[in-house]
Design a protein around this motif. Structure first.
Motif, PDB file in Angstrom:
ATOM      1  N   LEU A  52       0.821  -1.213   0.000  1.00 38.27           N
ATOM      2  CA  LEU A  52       0.000   0.000   0.000  1.00 38.27           C
ATOM      3  C   LEU A  52       0.853   1.261   0.000  1.00 38.27           C
ATOM      4  O   LEU A  52       0.496   2.255  -0.638  1.00 38.27           O
ATOM      5  CB  LEU A  52      -0.937  -0.011   1.208  1.00 38.27           C
ATOM      6  CG  LEU A  52      -2.036  -1.066   1.183  1.00 38.27           C
ATOM      7  CD1 LEU A  52      -2.790  -1.077   2.503  1.00 38.27           C
ATOM      8  CD2 LEU A  52      -2.987  -0.815   0.035  1.00 38.27           C
ATOM      9  N   ALA A  53       1.993   1.215   0.688  1.00 37.38           N
ATOM     10  CA  ALA A  53       2.882   2.374   0.710  1.00 37.38           C
ATOM     11  C   ALA A  53       3.508   2.620  -0.654  1.00 37.38           C
ATOM     12  O   ALA A  53       3.640   3.776  -1.085  1.00 37.38           O
ATOM     13  CB  ALA A  53       3.966   2.189   1.763  1.00 37.38           C
ATOM     14  N   VAL A  54       3.894   1.565  -1.366  1.00 36.04           N
ATOM     15  CA  VAL A  54       4.449   1.736  -2.716  1.00 36.04           C
ATOM     16  C   VAL A  54       3.406   2.336  -3.644  1.00 36.04           C
ATOM     17  O   VAL A  54       3.693   3.272  -4.406  1.00 36.04           O
ATOM     18  CB  VAL A  54       4.971   0.390  -3.261  1.00 36.04           C
ATOM     19  CG1 VAL A  54       5.241   0.465  -4.749  1.00 36.04           C
ATOM     20  CG2 VAL A  54       6.232  -0.021  -2.528  1.00 36.04           C
ATOM     21  N   LEU A  55       2.192   1.802  -3.594  1.00 35.12           N
ATOM     22  CA  LEU A  55       1.130   2.348  -4.439  1.00 35.12           C
ATOM     23  C   LEU A  55       0.810   3.799  -4.093  1.00 35.12           C
ATOM     24  O   LEU A  55       0.643   4.637  -4.980  1.00 35.12           O
ATOM     25  CB  LEU A  55      -0.129   1.493  -4.322  1.00 35.12           C
ATOM     26  CG  LEU A  55      -0.063   0.124  -4.968  1.00 35.12           C
ATOM     27  CD1 LEU A  55      -1.323  -0.667  -4.640  1.00 35.12           C
ATOM     28  CD2 LEU A  55       0.114   0.257  -6.461  1.00 35.12           C
ATOM     29  N   ILE A  60       1.324   9.593  -5.342  1.00 35.49           N
ATOM     30  CA  ILE A  60       1.646  10.972  -4.956  1.00 35.49           C
ATOM     31  C   ILE A  60       2.641  11.590  -5.929  1.00 35.49           C
ATOM     32  O   ILE A  60       2.498  12.746  -6.340  1.00 35.49           O
ATOM     33  CB  ILE A  60       2.174  11.015  -3.511  1.00 35.49           C
ATOM     34  CG1 ILE A  60       1.024  10.762  -2.546  1.00 35.49           C
ATOM     35  CG2 ILE A  60       2.843  12.350  -3.203  1.00 35.49           C
ATOM     36  CD1 ILE A  60       1.446  10.580  -1.115  1.00 35.49           C
ATOM     37  N   VAL A  61       3.655  10.829  -6.341  1.00 37.28           N
ATOM     38  CA  VAL A  61       4.709  11.365  -7.203  1.00 37.28           C
ATOM     39  C   VAL A  61       4.262  11.468  -8.651  1.00 37.28           C
ATOM     40  O   VAL A  61       4.544  12.450  -9.325  1.00 37.28           O
ATOM     41  CB  VAL A  61       5.979  10.486  -7.096  1.00 37.28           C
ATOM     42  CG1 VAL A  61       7.000  10.872  -8.128  1.00 37.28           C
ATOM     43  CG2 VAL A  61       6.569  10.605  -5.709  1.00 37.28           C
ATOM     44  N   ASN A  62       3.551  10.465  -9.143  1.00 34.86           N
ATOM     45  CA  ASN A  62       3.202  10.418 -10.562  1.00 34.86           C
ATOM     46  C   ASN A  62       1.740   9.995 -10.731  1.00 34.86           C
ATOM     47  O   ASN A  62       1.464   8.887 -11.192  1.00 34.86           O
ATOM     48  CB  ASN A  62       4.141   9.437 -11.265  1.00 34.86           C
ATOM     49  CG  ASN A  62       4.308   9.753 -12.709  1.00 34.86           C
ATOM     50  OD1 ASN A  62       3.624  10.613 -13.234  1.00 34.86           O
ATOM     51  ND2 ASN A  62       5.202   9.035 -13.372  1.00 34.86           N
ATOM     52  N   SER A  65       0.258   8.916 -14.548  1.00 29.85           N
ATOM     53  CA  SER A  65       0.671   7.598 -15.026  1.00 29.85           C
ATOM     54  C   SER A  65      -0.021   6.498 -14.238  1.00 29.85           C
ATOM     55  O   SER A  65      -0.399   5.454 -14.795  1.00 29.85           O
ATOM     56  CB  SER A  65       2.185   7.436 -14.901  1.00 29.85           C
ATOM     57  OG  SER A  65       2.834   8.316 -15.764  1.00 29.85           O
ATOM     58  N   MET A  66      -0.199   6.700 -12.939  1.00 27.89           N
ATOM     59  CA  MET A  66      -0.870   5.706 -12.110  1.00 27.89           C
ATOM     60  C   MET A  66      -2.330   5.567 -12.519  1.00 27.89           C
ATOM     61  O   MET A  66      -2.843   4.446 -12.630  1.00 27.89           O
ATOM     62  CB  MET A  66      -0.760   6.131 -10.643  1.00 27.89           C
ATOM     63  CG  MET A  66      -1.173   5.091  -9.692  1.00 27.89           C
ATOM     64  SD  MET A  66       0.097   3.849  -9.632  1.00 27.89           S
ATOM     65  CE  MET A  66      -0.345   3.069  -8.132  1.00 27.89           C
ATOM     66  N   LEU A  67      -3.005   6.665 -12.767  1.00 28.17           N
ATOM     67  CA  LEU A  67      -4.400   6.607 -13.201  1.00 28.17           C
ATOM     68  C   LEU A  67      -4.534   5.949 -14.565  1.00 28.17           C
ATOM     69  O   LEU A  67      -5.449   5.158 -14.797  1.00 28.17           O
ATOM     70  CB  LEU A  67      -5.007   8.012 -13.231  1.00 28.17           C
ATOM     71  CG  LEU A  67      -5.348   8.612 -11.874  1.00 28.17           C
ATOM     72  CD1 LEU A  67      -5.801  10.049 -12.036  1.00 28.17           C
ATOM     73  CD2 LEU A  67      -6.406   7.801 -11.178  1.00 28.17           C
TER      74      LEU A  67
END
Length: 94
Positions: A52-55, A60-62, A65-67
């Motif tokens: 969960l922390a990696v995700l 938060i950073v990108n 791209s995540m979406l």
């Protein structure tokens, strides 16, 4: 370098929050969502907290791209599910 620093700080913050909230609502939610074959115990809090922390840190950073990755995965799962259902309806089961 700044992006890496932001990612590390957000990873640490989210990981600590996951570990602190595990005995409360987070652990109960994960136990409720997971199927029985993936049942968890107290040692899994570090694995799930890290995941969960990696995700969260990556979001938060990108976030764009995540979406986009989440949208693509959703489309692949939906289209694959529809194709499998269509294929199973065409197969004659004896």
């Amino acid at each position: 370098m700044t992006v890496t620093l932001i990612w590390l700080v957000s990873f640490a913050a989210i990981f600590m929050l996951c570990l602190n909230r595990w005995d409360g609502s987070l652990g109960a939610t994960v136990k409720r969502i997971l199927p029985e074959a993936l049942s968890i115990d107290n040692g899994d809090r570090y694995v799930w907290g890290g995941a969960l922390a990696v995700l969260g840190a990556t979001f938060i950073v990108n976030p764009i791209s995540m979406l986009m990755a989440l949208i693509m995965l959703t489309l692949i799962v939906v289209i694959g599910g529809k194709l499998i259902c269509w294929g199973m309806s065409k197969v004659k089961m004896h």
